[in-house]
Enzyme design. Structure first.
Site, PDB file in Angstrom:
ATOM      1  N   LYS A  22       8.638 -79.893  33.676  1.00 29.04           N
ATOM      2  CA  LYS A  22       8.525 -80.756  35.013  1.00 29.04           C
ATOM      3  C   LYS A  22       7.029 -81.275  33.883  1.00 29.04           C
ATOM      4  O   LYS A  22       6.607 -82.690  35.379  1.00 29.04           O
ATOM      5  CB  LYS A  22       8.841 -80.136  35.831  1.00 29.04           C
ATOM      6  CG  LYS A  22      10.285 -79.735  36.230  1.00 29.04           C
ATOM      7  CD  LYS A  22      10.176 -79.557  37.721  1.00 29.04           C
ATOM      8  CE  LYS A  22      12.132 -79.794  37.273  1.00 29.04           C
ATOM      9  NZ  LYS A  22      12.709 -78.640  36.994  1.00 29.04           N
TER      10      LYS A  22
HETATM   11  C1  LIG Z   1      13.514 -78.305  36.448  1.00 28.78           C
HETATM   12  C2  LIG Z   1      14.299 -77.022  35.965  1.00 28.78           C
HETATM   13  C3  LIG Z   1      15.392 -77.162  34.964  1.00 28.78           C
HETATM   14  C4  LIG Z   1      16.465 -77.933  35.229  1.00 28.78           C
HETATM   15  O1  LIG Z   1      16.326 -79.362  34.689  1.00 28.78           O
HETATM   16  P1  LIG Z   1      16.522 -80.724  35.463  1.00 28.78           P
HETATM   17  O2  LIG Z   1      16.337 -81.951  35.082  1.00 28.78           O
HETATM   18  O3  LIG Z   1      16.709 -80.404  36.618  1.00 28.78           O
HETATM   19  O4  LIG Z   1      18.618 -80.986  34.638  1.00 28.78           O
HETATM   20  C5  LIG Z   1      15.794 -76.087  34.153  1.00 28.78           C
HETATM   21  N1  LIG Z   1      14.652 -75.123  33.853  1.00 28.78           N
HETATM   22  C6  LIG Z   1      14.009 -74.851  34.818  1.00 28.78           C
HETATM   23  C7  LIG Z   1      12.268 -73.911  34.007  1.00 28.78           C
HETATM   24  C8  LIG Z   1      13.287 -75.734  35.817  1.00 28.78           C
HETATM   25  O5  LIG Z   1      12.130 -76.087  35.792  1.00 28.78           O
END
Ligand SMILES: *Cc1c(COP(=O)(O)O)cnc(C)c1O
Length: 453
Positions: free
Chosen positions: A111
């Site tokens: 993210k």
């Molecule tokens: C947020 C997150 C996900 C999921 O990603 P999306 O974009 O919501 O599908 C998967 N793995 C980790 C470690 C995350 O922080």
């Protein structure tokens, strides 16, 4: 480039306005009015670029209302806090399997790729509009930490992140509550994530309050959360041998569908990618959809991969828009039925190049152990879901969405190894500064009134 709503009842906006607005007024999600077609010549020109330069070239197609030099500087700055020189290194495990490491950012989860950039876009917006901004969000873990680190110390901004007290991991809490920055407020809510989310919705629904305080939501539906994520798919694609590129399947640990949606958009822009695997944990709404054509909410069962513990995949609406022939009336109909009944069954669901898998907690544990024994490589519980069943006919690139050191208990249990990371070790002796708060709109408004800029 202008941005339209998937539900078609909001006027198109420029990039900066779409970013500032987040969710469209009609409840839809913003998408570029037209998807650019990336030509073979574009790709050839970009092939050798470093990560930040590639990101700039890509984003300038979309952020056309930001002067080019400014955009270049913003993008460059957004990738300075990554600890790996390649930003998103591609690691080969064997002839058919690669891992794209997306955990070298400041909070050790993918993210950071979008939220570092979004933080800098917010900062620019404050400067250009001569306005302060109060960013507000609820998190079950990674999003809050990444959002906080995107805005850390930025003049003119405050960030308030609500999380369920005692229900995020101790390290995730430290990433939010040990920053020492005076524009950051970690709000430990007495209640669940859903309680926090519901209270937050009401605070945003109070237009007088939200306008007066210049509130902005940080959540995964913002178009600026999706577009920067297209870039690492392209970067990884360039790192593969040319003969293998068109046969690549990206395997994406998925919750809200934001990450995999970005890869899919890149494919729609003409980059030859064979397909995408939506890897879910036991909360498998998307697995159900892609295997049966029925989109139905279920109860959330907490899992070893908590950032994928979701009930509804909000970004799915973006894919829906295209798969319903870009017909906003059809999108509205599906979303209304879904909202009213908790389910929608597609007559014929065209899953295109998507496939899906589902992984229980026991399977996650087994996979972490197996990947470690086979490759000497430790994957975190989210990434582990991606290794469920790799397609033998494809070259697989599994997206490693978090660093294993964020989940030491699961890793220790599966491998006997104690994963560590310097960015987490430095947090351990620091004081936790959190504010306990009731999950009510009144309590949240009162806190913001006291601490807003
Ligand atoms: C947020 C997150 C996900 C999921 O990603 P999306 O974009 O919501 O599908 C998967 N793995 C980790 C470690 C995350 O922080």
């Amino acid at each position: 480039m202008r941005y339209i709503s998937t539900r078609g009842q909001t006027p198109a906006l420029g990039f900066s306005d779409a970013v500032a607005t987040g969710l469209a007024q009609d409840g839809g999600l913003f998408l570029p009015e037209t998807l650019p077609a990336l030509s073979a010549a574009d790709l050839a020109r970009w092939e050798k670029l470093g990560y930040a330069d590639l990101c700039f070239e890509f984003m300038r197609i979309f952020a056309t209302d930001i002067p080019v030099d400014e955009l270049r500087a913003i993008v460059a700055k957004s990738y300075t806090r990554f600890s790996h020189p390649e930003i998103a290194p591609l690691r080969r495990l064997d002839a058919r399997t690669h891992v794209l490491e997306l955990f070298h950012g400041p909070t050790l989860a993918f993210k950071d790729f979008a939220l570092q950039l979004l933080g800098n876009l917010y900062e620019r917006q404050c400067r250009v509009r001569g306005q302060s901004i109060n960013v507000l969000g609820a998190t079950s873990g990674d999003t809050g930490a990444a959002a906080i680190h995107g805005l850390l110390g930025k003049p003119g901004t405050r960030i308030f992140i609500l999380y369920p007290d005692g229900r995020v991991s101790p390290l995730q809490e430290r990433q939010m509550a040990c920053t020492g920055a005076d524009n950051v407020f970690a709000l430990a809510v007495d209640g669940t994530f859903d309680d926090a989310q519901a209270a937050l919705k009401e605070v945003f629904g109070d237009r007088t309050f939200s306008d007066r305080r210049h509130l902005s939501a940080v959540n995964s539906i913002n178009i600026a959360r999706v577009l920067p994520q297209c870039v690492y798919y392209l970067y990884a694609w360039f790192r593969l041998p040319a003969a293998e590129r068109a046969n690549v399947e990206f395997v994406v640990p998925t919750g809200n569908f934001g990450n995999v949606c970005a890869g899919w958009l890149l494919q729609q822009m003409g980059v030859p990618i064979a397909g995408f695997k939506v890897a879910t944990n036991q909360n498998a709404i998307l697995h159900r959809l892609f295997t049966t054509g029925e989109y139905r909410v279920g109860d959330v069962h907490p899992s070893l991969a908590p950032s994928m513990d979701i009930q509804v995949s909000s970004n799915f609406e973006r894919f829906l828009y295209y798969s319903l022939g870009r017909d906003p009336a059809r999108v509205r109909e599906v979303m209304q039925t879904f909202k009213a009944t908790g389910a929608y069954r597609f007559e014929k669901f065209d899953r295109g190049t998507f496939s899906a898998s589902r992984c229980t907690d026991a399977e996650i544990q087994g996979i972490i152990g197996r990947v470690y024994r086979q490759h000497g490589y430790v994957v975190d519980p989210h990434t582990a879901c991606g290794f469920k069943e790799l397609n033998p006919d494809r070259i697989s690139v599994v997206l490693a969405t978090a660093h294993p050191a964020k989940f030491p208990d699961a890793i220790r249990a599966a491998t006997g190894v104690e994963p560590t990371h310097p960015a987490l070790e430095v947090l351990k002796p620091l004081p936790v500064v959190k504010h306990r708060i009731k999950a009510t709109p009144a309590a949240i408004r009162a806190f913001i009134d006291q601490h807003a800029v």
